[in-house]
Write an enzyme that holds these catalytic residues in place. Structure first.
Site, mmCIF file in Angstrom:
data_model
loop_
_atom_site.group_PDB
_atom_site.id
_atom_site.type_symbol
_atom_site.label_atom_id
_atom_site.label_comp_id
_atom_site.label_asym_id
_atom_site.label_seq_id
_atom_site.Cartn_x
_atom_site.Cartn_y
_atom_site.Cartn_z
ATOM 1 N N HIS A 135 -1.687 2.040 -2.909
ATOM 2 C CA HIS A 135 -2.254 2.760 -3.905
ATOM 3 C C HIS A 135 -3.605 2.108 -4.519
ATOM 4 O O HIS A 135 -3.658 0.970 -4.518
ATOM 5 C CB HIS A 135 -1.460 3.452 -5.251
ATOM 6 C CG HIS A 135 -2.051 4.126 -6.224
ATOM 7 N ND1 HIS A 135 -2.841 3.801 -7.229
ATOM 8 C CD2 HIS A 135 -1.824 5.524 -6.272
ATOM 9 C CE1 HIS A 135 -3.348 4.789 -8.004
ATOM 10 N NE2 HIS A 135 -2.706 5.991 -7.419
ATOM 11 N N ASP A 212 4.700 -2.694 -6.803
ATOM 12 C CA ASP A 212 4.263 -1.327 -7.140
ATOM 13 C C ASP A 212 5.682 -0.247 -7.175
ATOM 14 O O ASP A 212 5.723 0.097 -6.186
ATOM 15 C CB ASP A 212 2.913 -0.813 -6.489
ATOM 16 C CG ASP A 212 2.460 0.618 -6.819
ATOM 17 O OD1 ASP A 212 3.309 1.045 -8.060
ATOM 18 O OD2 ASP A 212 1.554 0.985 -6.765
ATOM 19 N N GLN A 215 6.561 4.808 -7.468
ATOM 20 C CA GLN A 215 7.048 5.918 -7.080
ATOM 21 C C GLN A 215 8.897 5.695 -6.584
ATOM 22 O O GLN A 215 9.557 6.459 -6.183
ATOM 23 C CB GLN A 215 6.684 6.424 -5.625
ATOM 24 C CG GLN A 215 4.994 6.808 -5.750
ATOM 25 C CD GLN A 215 5.069 8.483 -6.355
ATOM 26 O OE1 GLN A 215 5.656 9.025 -6.615
ATOM 27 N NE2 GLN A 215 3.669 8.319 -6.920
ATOM 28 N N LYS A 238 6.027 9.665 -14.442
ATOM 29 C CA LYS A 238 6.579 9.870 -12.937
ATOM 30 C C LYS A 238 8.134 9.708 -13.095
ATOM 31 O O LYS A 238 8.949 10.280 -12.421
ATOM 32 C CB LYS A 238 6.021 9.072 -11.897
ATOM 33 C CG LYS A 238 4.540 8.980 -11.614
ATOM 34 C CD LYS A 238 4.024 8.197 -10.494
ATOM 35 C CE LYS A 238 2.494 7.891 -10.263
ATOM 36 N NZ LYS A 238 1.806 9.017 -10.168
ATOM 37 N N CYS A 376 -5.639 8.558 -4.094
ATOM 38 C CA CYS A 376 -6.063 7.266 -4.350
ATOM 39 C C CYS A 376 -5.431 6.182 -3.320
ATOM 40 O O CYS A 376 -4.962 5.189 -3.782
ATOM 41 C CB CYS A 376 -5.242 6.869 -5.716
ATOM 42 S SG CYS A 376 -5.852 8.056 -7.029
#
Ligand code: PLP
Length: 418
Positions: A135, A212, A215, A238, A376
């Site tokens: 991302h 990261d 998700q 999220k 993104c």
């Protein structure tokens, strides 16, 4: 009263989708006169009643600033805000609550590492290694600081199926690399990256690894100690919590040596015009008034997810992914992006001859919310040679019927676009 045995056995039974959906008031609404089919969970997830009520209750009964008041409301607000730090630490199995910096989301968490950890250490010719499937938050944050010193961001390649080529990532871990970054779960492909293996290779070379987890945290059981990484970023909205909340986990020894990123109230020990001394981590990195109500809501979201059990929500999402993959691959002219062996419930696709935005707009008229665009992830779109895809991203509250509605709607709009 629920006994521990009751709760263990209830965590073994499959999720009851009808009951779970009733926890999310927004799922009951209509869009364009049709029942909403919300398949944009990788963008932001819907909020259970517990989260909405926790935020509402905070403003009705507690509202006060944190750490600044000795009055009852101030103490209650501080306790509620700090409780979320404890919950987050347990949720990702951090060794200490002091290693959890509360941020506005993943973007702020990565920028904090960029400015406070990486920038003071980078020099001309150095590299930051990421992957093609990142991302922009895990690309641009590094480019901005790399440019200042003449360093550069390099990317490890992926296969057409959307899997990271691990050997190529490891081969790029040269002495020039001062930090590596990888997305735990790709927001476009759903690929679950082998973080443990990457962390082991980074560790052997003395290179810190940032993960990261935007998700991943909502869908997988995250254990930062087992993963062996050095930084882990996540975002609250999220994770079924409010927007403007998130966290950075970092090893204590790394945080201890990092200068503050923002200056202001709440992050100091003493201030004078001759100089300022700073608070210890994590407060050193939390200048100003935070999103207190948001973090109270995030605490409620973590309780909610823990109550369902990540093993159960994960199993439900795998079953939904299998159903959606089988159904979408039967649609003539549909190209699916991302067929990794380890994959979360994200399905990116295109239909021959149809632009992603047109498709998403027509699906919206059927009450179906999917995302279209570059997500993104420009470099990933360049890799596949497409400007955009349509993405359906699932959560445990989605149903087989909703996926079937999506497939029927695609067949309908295909005819309109032909
Ligand atoms: N990283 C990934 C993989 C994401 O999917 C997102 C959001 O879409 C982000 C980073 C940025 O998260 P936030 O905008 O909440 O900071």
């Amino acid at each position: 009263m629920n006994t521990q045995a009751d709760s263990v056995s209830s965590q073994r039974t499959p999720l009851d989708a009808t009951r779970i959906r009733a926890d999310f008031p927004l799922l009951a609404r209509q869009v364009h006169g049709k029942p909403l089919v919300y398949l944009d969970n990788a963008n932001t997830a819907q909020k259970p009643r517990e989260v909405i009520e926790a935020v509402d209750r905070f403003y009705r009964q507690t509202n006060a600033n944190v750490s600044r008041a000795v009055h009852t409301l101030g103490e209650e607000a501080t306790a509620a805000y700090e409780a979320t730090r404890d919950k987050l630490a347990r949720f990702i199995h951090a060794p200490s609550r002091d290693e959890i910096v509360l941020t506005s989301g993943t973007t702020q968490a990565i920028n904090l590492v960029a400015y406070s950890y990486a920038l003071p250490r980078l020099k001309a010719g150095d590299e930051i290694l990421v992957t093609t499937m990142e991302h922009h938050a895990n690309i641009v944050s590094w480019q901005v600081i790399a440019e200042r010193v003449g360093a550069k961001v390099v990317a490890a390649p992926i296969t057409p199926a959307g899997e990271l080529i691990v050997d190529e990532f490891i081969a790029r871990l040269t002495p020039r690399v001062k930090l590596a970054g990888v997305v735990h779960v790709s927001n476009v492909l759903g690929t679950i990256n082998p973080v443990r293996e990457l962390a082991k290779a980074c560790r052997a070379r003395g290179i810190p690894l940032l993960v990261d987890g935007s998700q991943a945290a909502p869908h997988l059981r995250v254990d930062v100690q087992a993963l062996g990484c050095d930084f882990y970023a996540l975002t609250g909205h999220k994770l079924f919590g409010p927007t403007g909340t998130g966290a950075l986990w970092a090893r204590k020894e790394l945080l201890r040596d990092m200068p503050p990123f923002f200056g202001g109230g709440e992050m100091i020990r003493t201030v004078s015009f001759d100089g300022t001394t700073f608070a210890d981590p994590p407060h050193r990195f939390e200048a100003g008034t935070p999103n207190i109500a948001g973090f109270v809501g995030l605490g409620a979201a973590i309780d909610y997810v823990n109550g369902l059990g990540l093993d159960r929500t994960g199993a439900r999402e795998r079953e939904l992914l299998d159903h959606a993959t089988a159904a979408l691959t039967c649609v003539p002219g549909l190209r699916l992006f991302g067929q990794a062996r380890e994959k979360a419930a994200v399905l990116s696709f295109l239909i021959d001859g149809a632009h992603a935005h047109d498709l998403a707009t027509l699906l919206d008229h059927e009450g179906i919310a999917v995302r279209s665009g570059h997500h993104c992830a420009h470099p990933l779109m360049q890799f596949y040679g497409v400007p955009a895809t349509v993405r359906a991203s699932l959560a445990f509250y989605n149903t087989h019927e909703e996926i079937d509605t999506l497939v029927r709607a695609i067949a309908k709009v295909r005819k309109l676009l032909a």
